[in-house]
Enzyme design. Sequence first.
Site, short mmCIF file in Angstrom:
data_model
loop_
_atom_site.label_atom_id
_atom_site.label_comp_id
_atom_site.label_asym_id
_atom_site.label_seq_id
_atom_site.Cartn_x
_atom_site.Cartn_y
_atom_site.Cartn_z
N CYS A 94 0.82 -1.21 0.00
CA CYS A 94 0.00 0.00 0.00
C CYS A 94 0.86 1.27 0.00
O CYS A 94 1.43 1.63 -1.02
CB CYS A 94 -0.97 -0.02 1.17
SG CYS A 94 -2.37 1.11 0.92
N ARG A 127 -12.25 6.62 -2.40
CA ARG A 127 -11.37 5.53 -1.97
C ARG A 127 -11.86 4.22 -2.57
O ARG A 127 -13.07 4.00 -2.74
CB ARG A 127 -11.33 5.43 -0.44
CG ARG A 127 -10.72 6.64 0.23
CD ARG A 127 -10.40 6.36 1.69
NE ARG A 127 -9.29 5.42 1.83
CZ ARG A 127 -8.01 5.77 1.75
NH1 ARG A 127 -7.66 7.02 1.51
NH2 ARG A 127 -7.05 4.87 1.90
N HIS A 190 -3.80 -5.54 1.74
CA HIS A 190 -3.59 -5.65 3.18
C HIS A 190 -4.16 -6.98 3.67
O HIS A 190 -4.53 -7.84 2.90
CB HIS A 190 -4.33 -4.51 3.90
CG HIS A 190 -3.75 -3.17 3.70
ND1 HIS A 190 -2.58 -2.76 4.30
CD2 HIS A 190 -4.17 -2.09 2.98
CE1 HIS A 190 -2.33 -1.50 3.98
NE2 HIS A 190 -3.28 -1.07 3.16
#
Length: 240
Positions: A94, A127, A190
Amino acid sequence: MTVKILHLYPDLLNLYGDKGNIECMRRRLEWRGIDAEVVTYTCDDSGFDLSDVDIVFIGGGSDREQKIVCHRLLEHKNELKDYVENNGVLVAVCGGYQLLGKYYKLEEETIEGLDILDIYTEQGKKRLIGNIVLEADFTDEKIVGFENHGGRTYIGNHTPLGRVLYGFGNDEKAGVEGVIYKNVVATYLHGPLLPKNPALCDYILTNAVRGKNPEIKELSPLNDTLEKTANEYIVNRFKK
């Protein structure tokens, strides 16, 4: 044999349990009878040294934390680039992924990157959040994880980590996620990423072990029944 893992800035870059990736690598080495040494480099440390490091890990963080880390890592840009070009193993998740590029353009400022990968990131209007499933060329096992990023990363001619079967990926449109370059694995996933993806973890570890002993072609197999069951559950729940 001892594999040395360097965790860069765990005090700032540790979103979504990224420290679990370190533990996964360490355990999967030790289960095979290979010693693993984990060292950290934080904001309070000095003496940056990659000379005896086998794996570098950079986790995810907020934009604010990324700016702090990138400012510090720019002081070691040449060492990191040389490490990568000499086939050092580097895993970036990320925020760490974004830092490897040329820049990350935010709404009001631009974060200079390390320019290790020929990529760049620009902030999007929303997002990209949710579970993600990939297929990759180096394994039959699907790669699963969780993405939560405002940036859109454009990877040019780089080889992606995988093709998106479910989720958004690098830029929501190209249908690919992450980058593989030499022994670099860079991704938005993640979760933590590696405990749910034993094949990907072993791909990374194999590259590190071969770097120490080129005669080793592959790692001994482990009983991954539990890990594969978890992986397959996510794949079957979310794949298109």
